[in-house]
Design an enzyme around this catalytic site. Structure first.
Site, PDB file in Angstrom:
ATOM      1  N   GLY B  31       0.806  -1.216   0.000  1.00 48.99           N
ATOM      2  CA  GLY B  31       0.000   0.000   0.000  1.00 48.99           C
ATOM      3  C   GLY B  31       0.834   1.259   0.000  1.00 48.99           C
ATOM      4  N   LYS B  76       5.080  -8.589  -6.485  1.00 52.92           N
ATOM      5  CA  LYS B  76       4.796  -7.166  -6.284  1.00 52.92           C
ATOM      6  C   LYS B  76       5.957  -6.295  -6.754  1.00 52.92           C
ATOM      7  CE  LYS B  76       1.408  -7.192  -2.578  1.00 52.92           C
ATOM      8  NZ  LYS B  76       1.041  -6.737  -1.228  1.00 52.92           N
ATOM      9  N   ILE B 100      13.736  -9.449   2.527  1.00 52.41           N
ATOM     10  CA  ILE B 100      14.733  -8.463   2.962  1.00 52.41           C
ATOM     11  C   ILE B 100      15.644  -9.058   4.033  1.00 52.41           C
ATOM     12  CG2 ILE B 100      13.269  -7.384   4.740  1.00 52.41           C
ATOM     13  CD1 ILE B 100      15.771  -5.599   2.393  1.00 52.41           C
ATOM     14  N   ASP B 124       8.265  -7.875  12.468  1.00 56.82           N
ATOM     15  CA  ASP B 124       9.518  -8.596  12.402  1.00 56.82           C
ATOM     16  C   ASP B 124      10.454  -7.976  11.363  1.00 56.82           C
ATOM     17  OD1 ASP B 124      11.114 -10.762  13.209  1.00 56.82           O
ATOM     18  OD2 ASP B 124      10.656 -11.746  11.294  1.00 56.82           O
ATOM     19  N   CYS B 177      -3.211 -22.918  28.330  1.00 58.36           N
ATOM     20  CA  CYS B 177      -4.388 -23.316  29.093  1.00 58.36           C
ATOM     21  C   CYS B 177      -5.587 -22.413  28.828  1.00 58.36           C
ATOM     22  CB  CYS B 177      -4.070 -23.369  30.581  1.00 58.36           C
ATOM     23  SG  CYS B 177      -2.907 -24.690  30.932  1.00 58.36           S
TER      24      CYS B 177
END
Lengths: 563, 645
Positions: B31, B76, B100, B124, B177
């Site tokens: 974007g 992309k 990257i 990350d 849990c």
């Protein structure tokens, strides 16, 4: 055909829903439908980049139609700054070329282009009728802008007026005289109203029932009384010793919290109780007088809400009914949502049911009034019940914006500041306000109008002698400033006057230096800012800027001014 | 009049030339990336490298305007270059369809750029590029958007905060849990459905490993969960049976719940769950289409019965795919079979635990970590990025505080008043740094420890950490025994540790007397290197500042939990803890309690954001109100906005 080909299985959402998924999460199907119904007209001029960049941001999310009106022919230098032109475009009509490349972005959108001088276009009767929103990019002559502005006021059509020169952006947003919003998208917590100060009978009866002989309850029971009932229980206890009045001041609320705290059991294995903690935490947030916010009052007190006609927009009919409801009950209809809380599931569901049922009843009461109003006004088409429901849920957040005409400078008469004069003068000496940039752009328009009247239309700096233009522009700007002070009946002390003069001079110099040119990056940023507000105006969701936005890319500074 | 007339006049020739000659790295072509690539090429930048690992998806097209329908599933980076380059033949665009984080993009590679723009969709990668930029000392313009909100931050080592100087929201991690036994929110049920149930039935089973790693849960409870997992495995062996759907249903919504309900200790302070009868599915006749039409209805909340129908319907679809040879089916929000399964299972579980169910539309957003994204915000943010980039080129980074944009009506943009200086406790930017050349086949940890750290740099007590945690420690207080624990590692080569793990090595000084700050070694591999290991040059490692009062009691209990991570790696979870990686890494420090423990550092205006009066940073005023309060630790307004894929 349709019988022989059943719909494909498990395709999930339609391709369109998938494509628009990320924005549907902001404005939902209703906003998308409004966007797809819209037809935006761009009246482009100058280098024409900011307008095209704005359209790009409307074509991508799927505006229904757009039309570009532009009389320019593509020149070599346009290529370096306008993304939506190619080598082959040079010499062709800019309206058609930019329309073609924008259209490629989204096959769902229909683009149209008109290559004609705006003066001719606007001279035809009804020429603006097809458009639901109009964006005008400067420079245009004042006469044209006034006509479009008047059309906007008369037909409830939003009009945007945009400047993008060098590092500077300006846009004014002319909303209709009564622009109403139901869905401002408040934080979810803001939609909760527990109505603790005015509990209805059934809620109160249940609160008593659920807290009856609390001290004899098991730890499990005691620790799972929904906190809403706890609050009501302690409110009753408080009122017994406070003349029947609930805690109102901060001090009283603090004491009230202590009262609740005194009921916590600490002998249990956890050494405390979450539901009591929730009750204490909710005191300041949820124990509030059922007063109307100023924005809701403004809606109820406006003439449109009082004087309904057969043609009144749905908003006003519902607002009138809600206002009646408020007069009768001294409270807005209950939204019905309750927050998460510590409780046994069945109990929570029960409490949820209590609030939902009450909200349903009250929305029905409002709907009933709406139907009565429709009948007395002889309106043929009933308002959908769902619209009334949505209004009731968000009644505390409804908003009315009084759109004002775009300030147009006339070369002979200057600017009529009217009631805006005082606020504008106050902003003059505020170095972080961009009011001077606004004045500089008004001057820019005056400069253009003068040249246009002489038949040699051009913007400052776009000629042989830049220094002359700068001197002229600065002089004109100072005249506008002086005139503003006169209209506001104010004077500046010498130091302030000097500072204003210097800063205004600098802006005029920078504006002239740009010579009407656009920088792509600034135009793209401006296109983002303008399109953001266009979407708010079209979807009638979120709150649009009211009414002027300025950006200075040299200092990365922005201002929103009410002018 | 050429293409460049306009901007040369506005920028002036020297800056225009600087822009043309600079080398720009754009990380991400999503974007913000699409907008940025357009703006950079039309602002006169002459050399842009764009890196993106992603391929184009239909849901990108509402904003990523360099892509069209016919580009779906293509790279992309490559398509972005093709589309943007077509319009601007004068710009040299290099497109890399790559991660990257690949080893080839080492510190030296990063050093080749004048300025770097981050246009990423996950925490990350952002942290990685930040760290590389700090190590390479190249300015970084960081940005992100979510819905109407966005931010831009210029980062330069030693001058501004880096991306890691403040705590960032990381994907929410839940204790096993909570997910498996005691859900209290719908998100717990969703995570259970997609990360446990779906994985166990059709993916690669992880349940036993997760339980083995759980150190917090009650022993009985863990035992019960292990038993459950075992029983479910028996059901899984019937994946070819027509009765499979019913067997799974009975197992997880009836029998498991009954057993759970009978563990009375667990329900002392919470409401026990209500098991569904195993004949729940026989209460009504299944619709004729088996529920196909129902699962299309994504806007309204399904009733428990409808959830049952959708459960049965989706499990049969998944079963068919399995029988057709698909061995591993993982959750993907765009894979409608897995989505329907997760929606139905999560809602049934919510029903069992008395939690409010939700529509498919909403659960898709929660399960897929979907972040709203629109063209307008991206356009605004990308425009701001280039402006910040220009400040960087002009050497004005100290005048570039963070800028925010949001949906608010009374301000369109707001900026912080001053540039935030580096956080001196930041483990990324406030460390000493050296470059370490190695030949991966012969360089061992032992050589690093003995030759470089002890002999060359004079360390005595210290720990060595790589990307996954502590790999060596030497502390004379603990005697020889302590060393032995690490002896094996000393013989391992860098290659054996894994070069990605060894990209950055941090040395933490454990000496009691005036310890030095952490040393970060950025590792650069050299093939055919005549030495095994060598420092590029020695720089002085300053003494650690006297620690401020440290934050105690921080727990990292979530490290063994289950993360609601989505396939696309987006992060919009809410937590204030450090990410898992850094939690592990800093563990030793926590024990040391020396104040550099990576705990959230609450900084006050007085400490760090003093306006010295010389700083001409912009002040944004809205309707006369100065926004002079810097945004601190404000998860709503600021610290991070990210994620547009």
């Amino acid at each position: 055909m349709s019988q022989s080909t059943p719909p494909p299985l498990h395709q999930g959402p339609t391709a369109k829903e998938k494509k628009y998924d990320r924005q549907l999460r902001l404005w939902a199907a209703s906003g998308q439908a409004a966007l797809e119904d819209a037809h935006v007209l761009l009246i482009n001029s100058g280098p024409g980049v900011v307008g095209v960049e704005t359209l790009k941001n409307l074509v991508l999310p799927g505006v229904g139609h757009f039309t570009i009106l532009d009389s320019a022919v593509v020149r070599e230098e346009d290529l370096g700054v306008n993304f939506f032109l190619q080598e082959e475009s040079v010499g062709a009509e800019r309206a058609a070329e930019t329309c073609k490349y924008l259209q490629e972005l989204n096959p769902d959108v229909e683009g149209h282009s008109i290559s004609e001088p705006v003066e001719e276009f606007i001279a035809r009767p009804d020429t603006l009728t097809p458009y639901s929103l109009i964006i005008v990019v400067a420079p245009v002559v004042p006469d044209v802008l006034s006509k479009i502005s008047a059309h906007g006021t008369a037909t409830q059509t939003p009009v945007f007026y945009v400047h993008n020169v060098g590092f500077y952006i300006h846009f004014s947003l002319q909303l209709p005289p009564a622009f109403t919003i139901v869905d401002i998208h408040p934080e979810p917590e803001a939609l909760v109203d527990l109505r603790l100060y005015k509990p209805w009978k059934e809620l109160l009866v249940n609160a008593k029932k659920w807290t009856w002989r609390m001290e004899n309850m098991s730890d499990h029971q005691h620790g799972h009384i929904p906190y809403v009932f706890l609050l009501l229980h302690y409110l009753m206890e408080w009122e017994r010793t406070h003349d029947g009045k609930p805690p109102r001041t901060y001090k009283e609320k603090t004491e009230f919290r202590e009262l609740i705290r005194s009921g916590i059991r600490t002998s249990n294995p956890e050494g405390g109780e979450e539901n009591f903690d929730e009750a204490i935490g909710a005191v300041l947030k949820s124990l509030n007088e059922p007063t109307l916010s100023s924005t809701v009052k403004e809606v109820f007190n406006s003439p449109e809400c009082e004087d309904l006609t057969e043609d009144s927009p749905n908003f006003w009919l519902i607002a009138h009914a809600v206002s009646q409801f408020h007069t009768k009950h001294q409270t807005l209809p209950l939204p019905g949502a309750i927050p998460d809380m510590k409780a046994v599931s069945a109990d929570y569901a029960f409490l949820q049911g209590l609030y939902k049922t009450k909200a349903r009843e009250e929305a029905d009461e409002v709907l009933h009034s709406v139907r009565a109003l429709e009948k007395s006004l002889e309106r043929p088409n009933p308002i959908l019940a769902a619209e009334v429901d949505a209004f009731c849920k968000q009644a505390a957040h409804i908003r009315l914006i009084r759109g004002r005409p775009i300030p147009v400078i006339s070369p002979n008469e200057g600017v009529a500041w009217g009631e805006r004069a005082k606020a504008a003068v106050n902003a003059l000496t505020d170095e972080s306000s961009l009011i001077l940039l606004h004045i500089a752009f008004l001057t820019f328009d005056a400069f253009y109008a003068q040249r246009a009247a002489e038949g040699k239309a051009r913007v400052p700096g776009d000629g042989a002698d830049v220094e002359d233009d700068e001197r002229l522009l600065t002089g004109l700007a100072q005249d506008i400033g002086t005139n503003l002070l006169t209209q506001a009946e104010r004077e500046l002390d010498e130091e302030d006057a000097d500072s204003v003069k210097t800063r205004l001079g600098n802006i005029c110099a920078e504006l002239t230096r740009a010579g009407g040119a656009e920088l792509h990056n600034i135009a793209a940023l401006g296109g983002g800012l303008v399109a953001q507000e266009v979407i708010k105006a079209i979807t009638r969701q979120y709150v649009p800027i009211d009414n002027t936005c300025l950006f200075d890319g040299v200092r990365s500074l922005s201002s929103v001014l009410l002018l | 009049m050429g293409r460049r007339t306009y901007y040369q006049r506005a920028f002036g020739l020297p800056l225009a030339e600087q822009i043309r000659d600079s080398r720009v790295l754009l990380v991400g072509a999503g974007g913000i990336g699409c907008e940025l690539l357009k703006n950079l090429t039309l602002s006169g930048f002459g050399d842009v490298t764009v890196v993106d690992l992603d391929t184009i998806d239909l849901s990108n097209l509402n904003r990523q305007f360099l892509f069209r329908r016919e580009h779906i599933k293509k790279s992309k980076a490559l398509i972005a270059k093709e589309s943007a380059g077509k319009f601007n033949p004068e710009v040299k665009i290099t497109a890399l369809h790559d991660d990257i984080k690949s080893l080839q993009f080492d510190v030296n590679w990063f050093r080749g750029f004048t300025v770097i723009f981050n246009a990423l969709d996950n925490l990350d990668a952002r942290r990685h590029v930040n760290r590389m930029c700090i190590a390479a000392n190249v300015p970084l313009v960081e940005s992100g958007t979510t819905g109407f909100e966005g931010n831009v931050q210029a980062i330069k080592r030693g001058i501004t905060e880096c991306y890691d100087c403040t705590q960032k929201e990381t994907p929410k991690t839940f204790p096993v849990c909570t997910i498996r036994s005691t859900p209290s929110q719908l998100i717990h049920c969703i995570v259970w459905a997609k990360s446990y149930l779906l994985t166990e039935l059709f993916g690669v089973s992880e349940a036993m490993e997760a339980l083995a790693a759980d150190t917090e849960g009650d022993a009985d409870e863990i035992k019960n969960l292990k038993g459950e997992a075992e029983l479910l495995r028996q059901v899984v062996s019937h994946r070819d049976s027509d009765n499979f759907s019913k067997e799974v249903f009975t197992r997880v919504f009836s029998e498991d719940i009954k057993r759970l309900r009978d563990m009375k200790d667990m329900w002392k302070s919470r409401a026990p769950p209500t098991p569904l009868p195993s004949e729940f599915g026989e209460q009504e006749k299944l619709p004729e289409d088996g529920g196909d039409a129902l699962t299309q209805q994504d806007q309204r909340i399904w009733s428990p019965w409808e959830s049952y129908v959708a459960f049965d319907n989706s499990i049969r679809r998944l079963q068919k795919r399995f029988l057709d040879g698909e061995t591993v089916i993982e959750f993907d929000k765009d894979d409608v079979d897995t989505l329907d399964f997760v929606v139905a299972s999560a809602n049934l579980r919510a029903h069992v635990f008395g939690i409010k169910p939700q529509s498919k539309f909403t659960i898709k957003q929660m399960a897929g970590n979907i972040i709203p994204a629109i063209a307008t915000t991206n356009a605004i943010v990308a425009g701001l990025c280039v402006l910040e980039g220009l400040k960087v080129l002009r050497g004005d980074i100290h005048k570039a505080p963070m800028v925010f944009t949001n949906r608010s009506a009374d301000k369109s943009l707001s900026a912080e008043r001053v540039v935030r200086p580096p956080n001196r406790d930041c483990h990324v930017c406030s460390v000493a740094r050296m470059l370490l050349f190695i030949y991966p086949k012969t360089a061992t940890l032992g050589l690093l420890v003995k030759d470089v750290l002890i002999r060359e740099l004079g360390y005595s007590d210290f720990s060595v950490m790589n990307g996954s945690g502590i790999i060596y420690e030497r502390d004379s207080n603990f005697g020889e025994e302590d060393d032995e624990e690490w002896e094996d590692n000393l013989n391992k080569t860098f290659g054996q540790f894994g070069l990605k793990e060894m990209r950055f090595i941090t040395i933490h000084d454990l000496s009691e007397d005036e310890p030095r700050v952490d040393l970060e070694l950025a590792v650069v591999t050299r093939e055919n290197f005549s030495f095994s290991i060598e420092l590029q040059e020695q720089v002085e490692i300053p003494k650690r500042p006297v620690p401020p009062v440290s934050a105690h009691g921080m727990t990292n209990g979530a490290t063994n939990g289950i993360t609601n991570d989505a396939a696309n790696g987006a992060t919009n979870g809410i937590t204030n803890g450090p990410s898992n990686g850094s939690a592990n890494k800093r563990k030793r420090d926590l024990d040391d309690d020396d104040g550099e423990n990576g705990a959230p550092v609450k900084r006050t205006k007085d400490m760090d954001l003093v306006d010295d009066g010389q700083n001409q940073a912009p002040v944004i005023r809205t309707k006369g109100i100065v926004l002079d309060e810097p945004i601190l630790d404000d998860t709503h307004n600021g610290a991070i906005f990210i994620d547009d894929d």
